[in-house]
Design a protein around this motif. Structure first.
Motif, short mmCIF file in Angstrom:
data_model
loop_
_atom_site.label_atom_id
_atom_site.label_comp_id
_atom_site.label_asym_id
_atom_site.label_seq_id
_atom_site.Cartn_x
_atom_site.Cartn_y
_atom_site.Cartn_z
N SER A 1 -18.00 14.68 -6.06
CA SER A 1 -17.82 13.57 -6.99
C SER A 1 -18.24 13.95 -8.41
N VAL A 2 -19.29 14.69 -8.54
CA VAL A 2 -19.73 15.19 -9.84
C VAL A 2 -20.12 16.65 -9.66
N LEU A 3 -19.48 17.53 -10.39
CA LEU A 3 -19.78 18.95 -10.28
C LEU A 3 -20.69 19.36 -11.43
N TRP A 4 -21.73 20.12 -11.09
CA TRP A 4 -22.66 20.59 -12.09
C TRP A 4 -22.73 22.10 -12.02
N GLY A 5 -23.04 22.68 -13.12
CA GLY A 5 -23.24 24.13 -13.18
C GLY A 5 -24.22 24.44 -14.28
N HIS A 6 -24.64 25.67 -14.33
CA HIS A 6 -25.51 26.08 -15.41
C HIS A 6 -25.23 27.53 -15.75
N THR A 7 -25.55 27.87 -16.97
CA THR A 7 -25.33 29.22 -17.47
C THR A 7 -26.58 29.66 -18.22
N ILE A 8 -26.96 30.88 -18.03
CA ILE A 8 -28.07 31.43 -18.80
C ILE A 8 -27.47 32.21 -19.96
N TRP A 9 -27.77 31.75 -21.17
CA TRP A 9 -27.24 32.37 -22.37
C TRP A 9 -28.29 33.32 -22.95
N PRO A 10 -27.85 34.46 -23.49
CA PRO A 10 -28.80 35.43 -24.04
C PRO A 10 -29.23 35.09 -25.47
N VAL A 11 -29.45 33.79 -25.72
CA VAL A 11 -29.91 33.35 -27.04
C VAL A 11 -30.97 32.28 -26.83
N SER A 12 -31.70 31.98 -27.88
CA SER A 12 -32.75 30.97 -27.79
C SER A 12 -32.15 29.57 -27.74
N TYR A 13 -32.95 28.64 -27.25
CA TYR A 13 -32.54 27.24 -27.21
C TYR A 13 -32.22 26.74 -28.62
N ASN A 14 -33.05 27.11 -29.60
CA ASN A 14 -32.82 26.66 -30.98
C ASN A 14 -31.47 27.14 -31.51
N SER A 15 -31.11 28.38 -31.20
CA SER A 15 -29.81 28.91 -31.66
C SER A 15 -28.67 28.16 -30.99
N MET A 16 -28.80 27.88 -29.71
CA MET A 16 -27.75 27.13 -29.00
C MET A 16 -27.58 25.74 -29.62
N LEU A 17 -28.68 25.05 -29.85
CA LEU A 17 -28.62 23.70 -30.41
C LEU A 17 -28.02 23.73 -31.81
N GLU A 18 -28.49 24.64 -32.64
CA GLU A 18 -27.99 24.74 -34.01
C GLU A 18 -26.49 25.03 -34.02
N ASN A 19 -26.04 25.94 -33.17
CA ASN A 19 -24.63 26.30 -33.17
C ASN A 19 -23.73 25.22 -32.59
N SER A 20 -24.30 24.31 -31.80
CA SER A 20 -23.47 23.21 -31.31
C SER A 20 -23.13 22.24 -32.45
N PHE A 21 -23.91 22.27 -33.54
CA PHE A 21 -23.64 21.44 -34.71
C PHE A 21 -22.87 22.21 -35.78
N ASP A 22 -22.49 23.44 -35.50
CA ASP A 22 -21.83 24.29 -36.48
C ASP A 22 -20.52 24.84 -35.92
N PRO A 23 -19.49 23.99 -35.83
CA PRO A 23 -18.23 24.46 -35.24
C PRO A 23 -17.48 25.46 -36.12
N SER A 24 -17.85 25.58 -37.39
CA SER A 24 -17.11 26.49 -38.27
C SER A 24 -17.28 27.96 -37.88
N HIS A 25 -18.27 28.30 -37.06
CA HIS A 25 -18.47 29.69 -36.65
C HIS A 25 -17.53 30.09 -35.51
N ALA A 26 -16.98 29.13 -34.79
CA ALA A 26 -16.23 29.39 -33.56
C ALA A 26 -15.05 30.37 -33.74
N PRO A 27 -14.17 30.19 -34.75
CA PRO A 27 -13.04 31.11 -34.84
C PRO A 27 -13.43 32.56 -35.15
N PHE A 28 -14.63 32.77 -35.61
CA PHE A 28 -15.05 34.11 -35.98
C PHE A 28 -15.83 34.80 -34.86
N ILE A 29 -16.90 34.17 -34.39
CA ILE A 29 -17.73 34.81 -33.37
C ILE A 29 -17.08 34.72 -31.99
N HIS A 30 -16.27 33.69 -31.76
CA HIS A 30 -15.62 33.53 -30.46
C HIS A 30 -14.13 33.84 -30.54
#
Length: 179
Positions: free
Chosen positions: A147-176
């Motif tokens: 009914s609800v599927l969950w997953g998790h991923t371990i990213w090789p970056v800090s929590y602060n970097s993940m949070l900051e980058n979720s508010f910064d979509p302008s980086h996506a076409p370059f780094i990704h």
């Protein structure tokens, strides 16, 4: 936040988890509720997650977490409730009860286990089920794990970097690029 479906089979064993780089141990203190402590025994710094869940010596239906190193037992508040090599007297019990492991408040809602990551708060704010996304709510009595599927991923970056980058979509076409 931890999906309850991940925790279905931990009836009598502690599980090591890490939230925001904090090593924690989770166990079922009774059939309905979980408890979470810092994953370090204050005696010899052994990981409590290598210990085991044992019935409380208080005679209630709660379980305690026993350290594998010397058998010290801790309740869900992180208070040491039993030291096997110490005679149970009023004075020794008073000393034992001063030994603490940081504990964390947990709540179950929407098929998730919510952990309040401040061990110094007596009572965290209650979760408002109206604020949970509707796809998370599901039917908690439904045994259909799909009914609800969950997953998790371990990213090789800090929590602060993940949070900051979720508010910064302008980086996506370059780094990704190419994703």
């Amino acid at each position: 936040v931890l999906p309850l479906s991940y925790l279905k089979n931990i009836e009598n064993q502690p599980v090591s988890i890490s939230i925001l780089n904090q090593p924690l141990v989770i166990w079922k203190k009774n059939p309905e509720e979980f408890a979470i402590l810092e994953d370090t025994c204050p005696h010899r710094r052994a990981p409590l997650s290598t210990g085991k869940v044992v019935p409380s010596k208080d005679g209630d239906d709660e379980s305690t977490l026993m350290c594998r190193y010397h058998g010290w037992e801790f309740n869900e508040q992180g208070t040491c409730t039993h030291i096997p090599m110490m005679e149970p007297t009023e004075t020794s019990q008073a000393r034992t009860n001063r030994i603490q492991v940081p504990s964390y408040h947990v709540q179950q809602a929407g098929g998730l286990l919510w952990v309040y990551m401040d061990p110094f708060v007596d009572a965290p704010p209650a979760l408002d089920p109206n604020l949970l996304p509707t796809d998370v709510m599901g039917d908690e009595d439904d045994d259909d794990d799909g009914s609800v599927l969950w997953g998790h991923t371990i990213w090789p970056v800090s929590y602060n970097s993940m949070l900051e980058n979720s508010f910064d979509p302008s980086h996506a076409p370059f780094i990704h690029e190419g994703i």
